[in-house]
Design a protein around this motif. Structure first.
Motif, PDB file in Angstrom:
ATOM      1  N   THR A  94      15.335   2.641   1.204  1.00  0.00           N
ATOM      2  CA  THR A  94      16.110   2.461  -0.189  1.00  0.00           C
ATOM      3  C   THR A  94      15.972   0.777  -0.596  1.00  0.00           C
ATOM      4  N   PHE A  95      15.466   0.723  -1.739  1.00  0.00           N
ATOM      5  CA  PHE A  95      15.255  -0.834  -2.272  1.00  0.00           C
ATOM      6  C   PHE A  95      16.748  -1.274  -2.545  1.00  0.00           C
ATOM      7  N   TYR A  96      16.795  -2.558  -2.737  1.00  0.00           N
ATOM      8  CA  TYR A  96      18.069  -3.316  -2.974  1.00  0.00           C
ATOM      9  C   TYR A  96      18.653  -2.809  -4.380  1.00  0.00           C
ATOM     10  N   ASP A  97      17.729  -2.504  -5.150  1.00  0.00           N
ATOM     11  CA  ASP A  97      18.161  -1.857  -6.605  1.00  0.00           C
ATOM     12  C   ASP A  97      18.637  -0.498  -6.392  1.00  0.00           C
ATOM     13  N   ALA A 126       9.353   0.290 -16.022  1.00  0.00           N
ATOM     14  CA  ALA A 126       8.908   0.076 -14.577  1.00  0.00           C
ATOM     15  C   ALA A 126      10.315   0.359 -13.923  1.00  0.00           C
ATOM     16  N   LYS A 127      10.333   1.387 -13.138  1.00  0.00           N
ATOM     17  CA  LYS A 127      11.698   1.526 -12.490  1.00  0.00           C
ATOM     18  C   LYS A 127      12.552   0.471 -11.638  1.00  0.00           C
ATOM     19  N   SER A 128      11.302   0.115 -10.692  1.00  0.00           N
ATOM     20  CA  SER A 128      11.490  -1.059  -9.907  1.00  0.00           C
ATOM     21  C   SER A 128      10.182  -2.027 -10.113  1.00  0.00           C
ATOM     22  N   ILE A 129      10.440  -3.381  -9.522  1.00  0.00           N
ATOM     23  CA  ILE A 129       9.621  -4.353  -9.566  1.00  0.00           C
ATOM     24  C   ILE A 129       9.369  -5.094  -8.407  1.00  0.00           C
ATOM     25  N   GLY A 130       8.018  -5.293  -8.080  1.00  0.00           N
ATOM     26  CA  GLY A 130       8.153  -6.108  -6.857  1.00  0.00           C
ATOM     27  C   GLY A 130       6.574  -6.966  -7.007  1.00  0.00           C
ATOM     28  N   VAL A 131       6.227  -7.448  -5.943  1.00  0.00           N
ATOM     29  CA  VAL A 131       4.969  -8.376  -5.877  1.00  0.00           C
ATOM     30  C   VAL A 131       3.887  -7.932  -4.678  1.00  0.00           C
ATOM     31  N   CYS A 132       2.766  -8.501  -4.761  1.00  0.00           N
ATOM     32  CA  CYS A 132       1.925  -8.372  -3.602  1.00  0.00           C
ATOM     33  C   CYS A 132       1.336  -9.499  -3.228  1.00  0.00           C
ATOM     34  N   ASN A 133       1.232  -9.790  -2.042  1.00  0.00           N
ATOM     35  CA  ASN A 133       0.575 -10.958  -1.381  1.00  0.00           C
ATOM     36  C   ASN A 133       1.092 -12.417  -1.742  1.00  0.00           C
ATOM     37  N   PHE A 134       2.571 -12.267  -1.915  1.00  0.00           N
ATOM     38  CA  PHE A 134       3.209 -13.360  -2.035  1.00  0.00           C
ATOM     39  C   PHE A 134       3.685 -14.057  -0.542  1.00  0.00           C
ATOM     40  N   ASN A 135       3.556 -15.439  -0.465  1.00  0.00           N
ATOM     41  CA  ASN A 135       3.994 -16.263   0.605  1.00  0.00           C
ATOM     42  C   ASN A 135       5.472 -16.358   0.293  1.00  0.00           C
TER      43      ASN A 135
END
Length: 280
Positions: free
Chosen positions: A9-12, A135-144
């Motif tokens: 489960t995501f925080y959203d 977009a129901k949920s949003i995120g990132v890739c390859n972020f430090n």
């Protein structure tokens, strides 16, 4: 089809299957059958991206699967040359059109490309696209961690997930700890180390002991570590094998042995701070 696949489960508040099909380097006529084979085997999460050039075929596989849209979890990604606010919004609509979908369950910024200093604007676009429902949920890739902290400091909104290179040879323990501290889920790309980890003696020995394939051992490690994991394959037999994990368990000793495989130079893919490919 297994009915006991774990979800996270995501925080959203939204849920994602913990194991999905990755489609990087799955192209052409192989794509739709791979998606169909995965869905038939029980997968409900499919991961693609604009830069994989297979969104159209992924959409065809989804349409041909016969599984209701609401039962699937579809992810795609924003490429590096579309970080400007309006361009990012257009990019998502173009991806939706290729996928033949009204929305994606997860939309990700593919790379931060920090030299361009545009990923904050891209993130603001994703927030707006989440709010308008595409977009129901949003995120990132390859972020430090510093990129993630910048998102939080400047927008007050963190990604629900950071999709990063992660496998037994490159375990990213510090970044994963940052994720855990901030409620971000960790998703592993190249979870098998692009095949390099499959022949490791420790993995081979555990596979023999457990009467499992090396890939199953590694994927089960990811599952027990709490990662979302998206192994890539176009081979129906391997797709099914990768999903057949739910009766496999690694005990504490096995998990500890795999922990020792981490290498300081274990990264295979690009360094996010330096990666700067813009053409798409």
């Amino acid at each position: 089809m297994s009915s006991n696949q774990p979800y996270l489960t995501f925080y959203d508040g939204r849920r994602t299957p913990q194991l999905g099909l990755g489609t990087w380097q799955v192209t052409g006529d192989a794509t739709a059958p791979a998606v169909q084979a995965a869905i038939e085997a029980g997968y409900r999460a499919i991961d693609t991206a604009y830069i994989y050039y297979n969104e159209t075929e992924v959409g065809q596989g989804i349409a041909q699967s016969g599984v209701p849209r609401e039962d699937l979890f579809i992810t795609t990604k924003l490429w590096n040359n579309r970080h400007e606010l309006d361009s990012a919004k257009s990019a998502l609509q173009e991806s939706l059109d290729r996928l033949q979908l009204d929305y994606v369950d997860l939309y990700l910024i593919h790379w931060p490309v920090p030299k361009e200093k545009m990923y904050l604007q891209a993130w603001e676009a994703l927030i707006q696209m989440r709010d308008d429902g595409r977009a129901k949920s949003i995120g990132v890739c390859n972020f430090n961690a510093d990129h993630l902290q910048n998102l939080l400091d400047k927008t007050g909104v963190l990604p629900v997930v950071n999709q990063i290179e992660l496998h037994p040879y490159f375990q990213q323990t510090e970044l994963c700890a940052y994720h855990a501290d901030h409620g971000i889920l960790t998703e592993a790309w190249s979870p098998l180390g692009q095949g390099q980890v499959l022949t490791d003696p420790v993995i081979q020995e555990l596979a023999h002991q457990l009467q499992a394939s090396p890939a199953q051992v590694i994927l089960r490690w990811h599952i027990q570590m709490g990662h979302i994991v998206i192994p890539k394959s176009a081979n129906p037999d391997r797709i099914r094998e990768n999903f057949n994990l739910w009766n496999l368990h690694l005990d504490d000793a096995a998990m500890a042995r795999i922990a020792t495989l981490n290498k300081a130079d274990g990264r295979i893919g690009p360094e996010p701070e330096l990666f700067h490919v813009m053409k798409g």
